[in-house]
Design a protein around this motif. Sequence first.
Motif, PDB file in Angstrom:
ATOM      1  N   ASP A 123       0.825  -1.216   0.000  1.00 55.75           N
ATOM      2  CA  ASP A 123       0.000   0.000   0.000  1.00 55.75           C
ATOM      3  C   ASP A 123       0.855   1.260   0.000  1.00 55.75           C
ATOM      4  O   ASP A 123       0.450   2.297  -0.530  1.00 55.75           O
ATOM      5  N   HIS A 124       2.041   1.157   0.593  1.00 52.56           N
ATOM      6  CA  HIS A 124       2.912   2.332   0.667  1.00 52.56           C
ATOM      7  C   HIS A 124       3.570   2.616  -0.676  1.00 52.56           C
ATOM      8  O   HIS A 124       3.816   3.775  -1.033  1.00 52.56           O
ATOM      9  N   ALA A 165       2.753   2.554  -4.172  1.00 54.15           N
ATOM     10  CA  ALA A 165       1.566   2.441  -5.026  1.00 54.15           C
ATOM     11  C   ALA A 165       1.857   1.795  -6.370  1.00 54.15           C
ATOM     12  O   ALA A 165       0.994   1.128  -6.955  1.00 54.15           O
ATOM     13  N   ASP A 166       3.069   2.007  -6.898  1.00 51.89           N
ATOM     14  CA  ASP A 166       3.393   1.476  -8.220  1.00 51.89           C
ATOM     15  C   ASP A 166       4.117   0.139  -8.169  1.00 51.89           C
ATOM     16  O   ASP A 166       4.602  -0.362  -9.188  1.00 51.89           O
ATOM     17  N   SER A 189       6.051   5.646  -7.409  1.00 48.22           N
ATOM     18  CA  SER A 189       6.196   5.334  -5.993  1.00 48.22           C
ATOM     19  C   SER A 189       6.518   3.848  -5.923  1.00 48.22           C
ATOM     20  O   SER A 189       5.642   2.999  -6.083  1.00 48.22           O
TER      21      SER A 189
END
Length: 525
Positions: A45-46, A48-49, A95
């Motif tokens: 989740d941290h 995103a990519d 990210s």
Amino acid sequence: MGREQDVSAVRTLLSRSDIRLVTLLGTGGIGKTRLAVQVANEMRDHSADGACFVSLVSIRDPKLVVPAISEALGIQESGTQPIIEQVKSALSEKSFLLLLDNFEQVVQAAPCIEELLAACPNLNIMVTSRAVLHLQAEHEFHVAPLSLPELKLLPATDRLTQYASVALFVQRAQAILPTFQVTQHNARAIAEICICLDGLPLALELAAARIKLLPPQALLTRLSQKLQLLKSAKQLLPAKQQTLYNTITWSYDLLDAQEKWLFRQLSPFAGGCTLDAAETILSKREERTIDILETLASLLDKSLIQQVEQAGGEPRFMMLETIREYALDCLRVQGEMAQAQHDIAMYYLAFVEKAEPYLKGAQQVEWLALLELEVENLRAALQWLVENGEATHALRFCEAFGKFCGLRGYWTEEQRWLKTVLALPQTPESARVRALVLRRAGHLAYRLRDLVSARALQEESVKLSRELADQQNLAGALSGLAWILYRQNNAASAFPLLSECVLVARASGDKWTIANSLESLGRYL
């Protein structure tokens, strides 16, 4: 298993905006890769990519690191621009979490990491390595062995698996032998196996794989050859992880010649050594110029030794026992064992003789603590002197070490050492110190109420001290013999000895000896 706190701690670090590079550091087999993968899975989740795992286990050329990253990311080289520029372009606005595994053999490629971080503001990088990268952006996270039980305070059988090392061993054993359980009969052996293997996950897994053939007690018995015993049948593992020996060899092969030399020389120390011990012993022996402090720091960076702080802030350098065993093997192969053990024994002989006078004065507590820290090295040094027939040195060691043993209450151990050393062949140069040790052994036998042995020892000390005209020791031996006779209900023979003791003590001129002789006679009167 057992890494929940570590996972949480690393996640917290990578979630901070000021930390973008975390290096998981630790010796081979400690579980860095598994920890890193778990962190990556929990940080989806941290990032995103996404995230990408890049294995560098088979790469030795630092120039191949960026191409390996490119390949893992699915980037095809275009030929129109350098590959690192293509990687930067691919990640510049993402990210993303990049996991670089086994970086220790390509540390020269570390500047590429900083280059990627500078070009990609939302990129986080997690590295597993046995060696520090020495980058400004780097945040070190040292991965510790799994928690171990305390043999003196073993919990109930059903609570033993609260220790992560035991839990992992049991889990892997049950994967091989589903009926395996912790019982009252095998609980202590399991705990000892975990301690013997330093809580290293790889070693525990390899040991558990033997459980179908070797029950815990049998396995424990054979762990004296643990480096070769712990082999894996899983051919899918990287070669360096198929045996514990290969795992440590991987780290050793990455050292330069001076680092290898120092790594080997540290292995005979039992329970580690201080910086002073390492510098005093080793700086005199190596023909090449070697900076002991800097080389120790390098071995520390490469996770082959550990540093702990002892009283007074003095650093102490230690090896995990599995790594120490490997280093000892290397020392034997190089033909360096005898010289190393000799030099260490001589250092600790000087150390214990230096400490002896302080055990009678105001600094007694401080020096007792220092000797206690070195007790394993002291025992190993004395054992080497005995095994090599160094009678004079062993007698000197016992005379100094005995004061420490007496104050600590190690009477049975001291008695064993005294008997062993006094049984060594005598030499003319050992006569004077032998008289001292005979007196000490007689005094200890008296305290342990073995009056027959005590009398024989003190009588021999008296005889030898007279021959050598050693007034100080003669006074002490006469006093000791007198009190043995008194305990044997022969007070009539004791008084003349105590009277002579005072005369001899006065002749010696030593105030401590005179005071002791007067106190002894006063007690009798």
